[in-house]
Design an enzyme around this catalytic site. Structure first.
Site, PDB file in Angstrom:
ATOM      1  N   THR A 166      61.738  31.873  39.153  1.00 52.30           N
ATOM      2  CA  THR A 166      62.971  32.407  38.578  1.00 52.30           C
ATOM      3  C   THR A 166      63.448  31.663  37.335  1.00 52.30           C
ATOM      4  OG1 THR A 166      64.216  31.041  40.157  1.00 52.30           O
ATOM      5  CG2 THR A 166      63.834  33.348  40.755  1.00 52.30           C
TER       6      THR A 166
ATOM      7  N   ILE B 117      62.445  31.064  34.088  1.00 53.67           N
ATOM      8  CA  ILE B 117      62.537  31.754  32.804  1.00 53.67           C
ATOM      9  C   ILE B 117      63.462  32.957  32.917  1.00 53.67           C
ATOM     10  CG2 ILE B 117      61.213  33.105  31.117  1.00 53.67           C
ATOM     11  CD1 ILE B 117      58.911  31.167  31.480  1.00 53.67           C
TER      12      ILE B 117
ATOM     13  N   LYS C 207      50.354  38.846  36.662  1.00 54.57           N
ATOM     14  CA  LYS C 207      50.854  38.454  37.981  1.00 54.57           C
ATOM     15  C   LYS C 207      51.427  39.664  38.706  1.00 54.57           C
ATOM     16  CE  LYS C 207      54.454  35.644  40.167  1.00 54.57           C
ATOM     17  NZ  LYS C 207      55.504  34.623  39.970  1.00 54.57           N
TER      18      LYS C 207
ATOM     19  N   SER D  41      64.217  17.897  18.793  1.00 54.86           N
ATOM     20  CA  SER D  41      63.468  16.716  18.384  1.00 54.86           C
ATOM     21  C   SER D  41      62.082  16.760  18.999  1.00 54.86           C
ATOM     22  CB  SER D  41      64.185  15.438  18.827  1.00 54.86           C
ATOM     23  OG  SER D  41      63.366  14.297  18.617  1.00 54.86           O
TER      24      SER D  41
END
Length: 503
Positions: A347, A349, A79, A40
């Site tokens: 950590t 994702i 990174k 939604s």
């Protein structure tokens, strides 16, 4: 062939968790799988995790994603490490850099030779991060893709991404074939369970639409609409070890330099993240409400931005911990629906990614054999607990006593096994990886040293190397690293050349 193969998968929730699940499952299982994703637009995603770890590149490889294309789409930067400021003592700073540090000799890990050199040379000895190409690139705000350093056996850079999590979810959505993945806009108002076995039979959406499936994936965020709301999985609260329970987040103007690392700076009652993107910086203050109010935490965050705020700060509440079961019957929870670990080591994702990978490897038929779910739950619990222990290390191993929060952290009772791990390192310089836990020996090494845990000894084999050979061994590594880093462009220049976003 399975006699009763799963043909219909229903994913509840979009964002990074939902769309990563759809993209990876459709690619892994194939076109016979029909995927319905229910989300939604009225329900927002948390989206505070904008930093990743190198394992995310496996997703790119599996989905055939071009890295530069991805970085343009998500307005990302690269990174190489996380910088921790003021965690051990105020004024201290260290890196948790990705990739290898130094080279082992034979069966003896590199840190033992470095520990011997530090003992013999004292303050004149280069620090551990002098032997990390990632760390040296960070020190000069440079970035480059490099598999190996020259013709030496030393590995090159290992990188991850800073990305806009909202844009990343949209990008993954675009990667999904609409012939296989159908999106339905709507809110789930009821979950119907089968009377015979308690499996989920269907979802009732607002407006009357009914969605049936063989396997249901709960990506509904903290609510755990299916795994908790319908199936009552239970939740283990880990605030006894990780006391922070809130975060306030705000974007700010991007300022130079474009750092190739995430910053995590300890504050009076928690810590602050700073994540550089191409179009802005992501900022947040993770804190413990027992020691500071929401207003005070927000003021602390706003006072420590390096550019003007671009929106109103948003406060999030959470309970660090994990579901007691992540897979029940024909329902698997992923992302925040499965648990929450604060983003101290980026950590969030990855845990979505690893959960999907685990599900693919244990993919069931319509009967959902309990042996598969039990193994999934065992492996997921192990991953959560090992990550938890690594995060606890940052808080517990501190000498700070300047605020009530840090005095509390010094008294935290450590989870089983963490104290033994620290003591082994303190007495011998030894670091061992437990099973297939996420963080490597090099990761544990950097954080323990950075948090002031000093080994009292090293492996006796390190003493066998003559002093002149040890000096040459270490000196050659530093020279090779510095020469390699000197060939890298400034990080902002690399991004502008290879993957500049349009906005």
């Amino acid at each position: 062939m399975q006699a009763n193969p799963i043909q219909r998968v229903v994913i509840v929730g979009g964002g990074t968790a939902g769309w990563m699940t759809a993209a990876l499952l459709s690619r892994a299982i194939g076109p016979r799988l029909a995927i319905t994703l229910v989300e939604s637009d009225e329900i927002g995603t948390v989206g505070v995790g904008e930093a990743t770890i190198p394992q995310i590149r496996h997703v790119n490889a599996f989905l055939g994603i071009d890295e530069d294309e991805l970085m343009r789409a998500v307005k990302g930067t690269f990174k190489l490490a996380i910088q921790f400021n003021d965690w051990h003592r105020i004024g201290d700073s260290y890196l948790h850099a990705f990739g290898d540090i130094g080279l082992p000799l034979g069966l003896v890990p590199f840190q033992h030779y470095w520990l011997r050199d530090r003992q013999e040379r004292g303050q004149a000895a280069p620090d551990l991060w002098s032997y990390s190409i990632n760390a040296q690139a960070c020190a000069q705000h440079r970035f480059g893709r490099l598999d190996r350093i020259g013709s030496s056996p030393m590995t090159g850079t290992r990188h991850a991404y800073h990305l806009d999590a909202g844009l990343y979810g949209q990008y993954l959505r675009q990667r999904c074939d609409p012939r296989q993945v159908q999106r339905i806009e709507g809110k789930v108002v009821d979950v119907k369970l089968r009377a015979d076995n308690g499996f989920i039979e269907s979802l009732q959406l607002q407006g009357g639409v009914r969605v049936e499936g063989d396997l249901f994936i709960d990506c509904s965020g903290f609510r755990g609409l299916l795994i908790e709301g319908a199936l009552k999985a239970g939740y283990d609260d880990w605030t006894q070890w990780l006391p922070c329970d809130r975060a306030v987040a705000v974007p700010s103007e991007r300022v130079a330099p474009m750092r190739p690392y995430t910053q995590a700076s300890a504050r009076a009652a928690g810590w602050q993240w700073r994540i550089p993107l191409q179009h802005r910086n992501g900022n947040g203050h993770v804190f413990c409400s027992r020691f500071i109010s929401d207003d005070e935490a927000t003021a602390t965050l706003l006072a420590n931005l390096d550019g003007a705020a671009l929106a109103e700060p948003r406060v999030l509440r959470f309970t660090t911990g994990a579901r007691r079961r992540f897979w029940i019957g024909n329902c698997v929870a992923l992302g925040l629906a499965s648990g929450f670990m604060e983003p101290l080591e980026s950590t969030s994702i990855h845990m979505i990614q690893s959960g999907i990978s685990r599900l693919i490897s244990l993919f069931p038929d319509r009967h959902c054999d309990p042996a598969l779910s039990e193994e999934y739950n065992r492996q997921t619990r192990f991953e959560y607990e090992r990550i938890r222990d690594f995060l606890v290390l940052h808080y517990r191993a501190t000498e700070r006593d300047d605020t009530a929060f840090w005095r509390h952290c010094r008294t935290i009772a450590m989870p089983e096994g963490l104290a033994e791990r620290i003591e082994l390192f303190r007495r011998s310089g030894q670091v061992f990886r437990h099973g297939d836990e996420l963080f490597t020996e090099v990761g544990w090494l950097q954080v323990m040293l950075g948090q002031g845990i000093a080994p009292q000894a090293w492996h006796p084999a390190a003493d066998a190397l003559p002093a002149a050979e040890l000096e040459g061994f270490l000196g050659n590594m530093r020279t090779l690293i510095q020469r390699a880093v000197a060939t890298f462009p400034e990080h902002g220049q690399f991004v502008a050349t290879h993957c500049r976003a349009t906005y």
